[in-house]
Design a protein around this motif. Structure first.
Motif, PDB file in Angstrom:
ATOM      1  N   TYR A  40       0.845  -1.194   0.000  1.00 34.15           N
ATOM      2  CA  TYR A  40       0.000   0.000   0.000  1.00 34.15           C
ATOM      3  C   TYR A  40       0.877   1.240   0.000  1.00 34.15           C
ATOM      4  N   ASP A  41       0.241   2.387  -0.181  1.00 38.86           N
ATOM      5  CA  ASP A  41       0.933   3.667  -0.266  1.00 38.86           C
ATOM      6  C   ASP A  41       1.130   4.224   1.133  1.00 38.86           C
ATOM      7  N   SER A  42       2.365   4.549   1.484  1.00 39.15           N
ATOM      8  CA  SER A  42       2.638   5.082   2.819  1.00 39.15           C
ATOM      9  C   SER A  42       1.910   6.394   3.085  1.00 39.15           C
ATOM     10  N   ALA A  43       1.464   7.075   2.029  1.00 44.92           N
ATOM     11  CA  ALA A  43       0.725   8.328   2.213  1.00 44.92           C
ATOM     12  C   ALA A  43      -0.598   8.095   2.914  1.00 44.92           C
ATOM     13  N   GLY A  44      -1.103   6.863   2.863  1.00 47.39           N
ATOM     14  CA  GLY A  44      -2.381   6.557   3.474  1.00 47.39           C
ATOM     15  C   GLY A  44      -2.325   6.416   4.985  1.00 47.39           C
ATOM     16  N   ALA A  79       1.653  10.539  -3.086  1.00 49.12           N
ATOM     17  CA  ALA A  79       2.035  11.835  -2.507  1.00 49.12           C
ATOM     18  C   ALA A  79       3.309  12.333  -3.177  1.00 49.12           C
ATOM     19  N   THR A  80       3.181  13.441  -3.860  1.00 50.87           N
ATOM     20  CA  THR A  80       4.318  13.998  -4.586  1.00 50.87           C
ATOM     21  C   THR A  80       5.300  14.666  -3.642  1.00 50.87           C
ATOM     22  N   SER A  81       6.525  14.792  -4.106  1.00 47.94           N
ATOM     23  CA  SER A  81       7.532  15.485  -3.305  1.00 47.94           C
ATOM     24  C   SER A  81       7.438  16.980  -3.553  1.00 47.94           C
ATOM     25  N   GLY A  82       8.138  17.719  -2.701  1.00 44.63           N
ATOM     26  CA  GLY A  82       8.247  19.155  -2.903  1.00 44.63           C
ATOM     27  C   GLY A  82       9.308  19.420  -3.959  1.00 44.63           C
ATOM     28  N   MET A 139      17.425   7.657  -0.082  1.00 45.90           N
ATOM     29  CA  MET A 139      17.459   8.930   0.647  1.00 45.90           C
ATOM     30  C   MET A 139      16.925  10.034  -0.252  1.00 45.90           C
ATOM     31  N   MET A 140      16.104  10.893   0.327  1.00 47.31           N
ATOM     32  CA  MET A 140      15.598  12.059  -0.396  1.00 47.31           C
ATOM     33  C   MET A 140      15.677  13.282   0.504  1.00 47.31           C
ATOM     34  N   HIS A 141      16.171  14.365  -0.079  1.00 44.20           N
ATOM     35  CA  HIS A 141      16.232  15.660   0.619  1.00 44.20           C
ATOM     36  C   HIS A 141      15.560  16.689  -0.281  1.00 44.20           C
ATOM     37  N   VAL A 142      14.639  17.450   0.268  1.00 43.94           N
ATOM     38  CA  VAL A 142      13.941  18.478  -0.502  1.00 43.94           C
ATOM     39  C   VAL A 142      14.259  19.855   0.068  1.00 43.94           C
ATOM     40  N   SER A 143      14.279  20.835  -0.814  1.00 39.67           N
ATOM     41  CA  SER A 143      14.527  22.207  -0.366  1.00 39.67           C
ATOM     42  C   SER A 143      13.244  22.898   0.042  1.00 39.67           C
ATOM     43  N   ALA A 144      12.113  22.328  -0.361  1.00 42.12           N
ATOM     44  CA  ALA A 144      10.805  22.866   0.036  1.00 42.12           C
ATOM     45  C   ALA A 144       9.785  21.756  -0.078  1.00 42.12           C
ATOM     46  N   GLY A 145       8.796  21.772   0.790  1.00 39.16           N
ATOM     47  CA  GLY A 145       7.742  20.773   0.738  1.00 39.16           C
ATOM     48  C   GLY A 145       8.137  19.485   1.438  1.00 39.16           C
ATOM     49  N   ALA A 146       7.487  18.395   1.053  1.00 34.90           N
ATOM     50  CA  ALA A 146       7.691  17.098   1.702  1.00 34.90           C
ATOM     51  C   ALA A 146       8.287  16.106   0.715  1.00 34.90           C
ATOM     52  N   VAL A 147       8.779  14.983   1.225  1.00 32.01           N
ATOM     53  CA  VAL A 147       9.325  13.941   0.365  1.00 32.01           C
ATOM     54  C   VAL A 147       8.195  13.051  -0.163  1.00 32.01           C
ATOM     55  N   ASN A 148       8.481  12.299  -1.213  1.00 32.89           N
ATOM     56  CA  ASN A 148       7.493  11.391  -1.806  1.00 32.89           C
ATOM     57  C   ASN A 148       7.045  10.322  -0.815  1.00 32.89           C
ATOM     58  N   SER A 149       5.850   9.824  -1.044  1.00 25.29           N
ATOM     59  CA  SER A 149       5.447   8.590  -0.363  1.00 25.29           C
ATOM     60  C   SER A 149       5.957   7.428  -1.213  1.00 25.29           C
ATOM     61  N   LEU A 150       6.036   6.241  -0.615  1.00 24.43           N
ATOM     62  CA  LEU A 150       6.503   5.061  -1.324  1.00 24.43           C
ATOM     63  C   LEU A 150       5.496   3.923  -1.157  1.00 24.43           C
ATOM     64  N   ILE A 151       5.579   2.956  -2.054  1.00 20.09           N
ATOM     65  CA  ILE A 151       4.762   1.757  -1.955  1.00 20.09           C
ATOM     66  C   ILE A 151       5.532   0.713  -1.147  1.00 20.09           C
ATOM     67  N   GLY A 152       4.841   0.075  -0.201  1.00 19.74           N
ATOM     68  CA  GLY A 152       5.478  -0.927   0.645  1.00 19.74           C
ATOM     69  C   GLY A 152       4.461  -1.509   1.600  1.00 19.74           C
ATOM     70  N   THR A 153       4.884  -1.808   2.814  1.00 15.39           N
ATOM     71  CA  THR A 153       3.969  -2.399   3.778  1.00 15.39           C
ATOM     72  C   THR A 153       4.404  -2.094   5.206  1.00 15.39           C
ATOM     73  N   CYS A 154       3.453  -2.177   6.137  1.00 12.44           N
ATOM     74  CA  CYS A 154       3.776  -2.050   7.554  1.00 12.44           C
ATOM     75  C   CYS A 154       4.496  -3.310   8.013  1.00 12.44           C
TER      76      CYS A 154
END
Length: 197
Positions: A40-44, A79-82, A139-154
């Motif tokens: 599932y999408d971690s954004a959820g 969920a898109t990144s910044g 690893m993701m670093h953004v200068s503004a906003g949030a990082v992407n969500s990823l597909i995976g599992t708990c």
């Protein structure tokens, strides 16, 4: 009790459902952190962050001696990144304190689109010398906003003695370079789906 412990069915039949998710050719090389279904999408779930800005998320993937690992792939969620500033992948050894084997080039501001498979080449192909669990990191670093969500599992943290972590975070304030080791990893409750090819 049978050789299969308490299981009473036919193992080959039980594994048939997995067959549909495998590559069409059994000679296709890949190693994955998770099966390709039940994800599932971690954004959820705000409590299960896949990535944190400037921090690596790493998952163990079993590799066999002789495997040649060239690429690391992962799947982004909805969920898109910044504004991306730095992002990369890395491969760590199977040592008790995993050591960096190779990192990809820093992808800098290259867009990380939503609902997309991202495949990134390591700086050089890595030949696995010993069968074991290696660690694939994102690893993701953004200068503004949030990082992407990823597909995976708990995943649950280890309970029984000797169980390994299924997802960890390591480092902080990272930008262009992976840490030399996965030192002092913190257990995570979300494991992204990662594939090595």
């Amino acid at each position: 009790m049978s050789q299969l412990g308490l299981y009473q069915g036919n193992v080959r039949d039980a594994l048939a459902a997995w067959d549909v998710a495998l590559p069409a050719s059994p000679s296709t090389f890949y190693r994955a952190s998770l099966p390709r279904f039940g994800l599932y999408d971690s954004a959820g779930d705000a409590g299960q962050a896949a990535l944190v800005d400037g921090v690596m998320t790493a998952v163990p993937i079993k590799c066999a001696a002789g495997d040649v690992i060239t690429n690391v792939s992962f799947v982004t969620g909805a969920a898109t990144s910044g504004t991306e500033a730095n992002w990369w992948v890395a491969l760590y050894s199977s040592a008790s304190t995993p050591a960096l084997l190779a990192q990809s080039a820093d992808q800098l501001t290259a867009d990380v689109a939503v609902n997309t498979v991202k495949t990134v080449a390591l700086s050089a192909p890595q030949t696995i010398t010993q069968t074991g669990y290696y660690w694939a990191a994102i690893m993701m670093h953004v200068s503004a906003g949030a990082v992407n969500s990823l597909i995976g599992t708990c995943v649950a943290r280890p309970v029984a003695t000797g169980e390994r972590n299924l997802s960890v975070s390591s480092g902080s304030g990272l930008t262009t370079t992976a840490t030399a080791t996965l030192a002092a990893p913190a257990v995570k409750s979300f494991a992204p789906y990662v594939v090595l090819t």
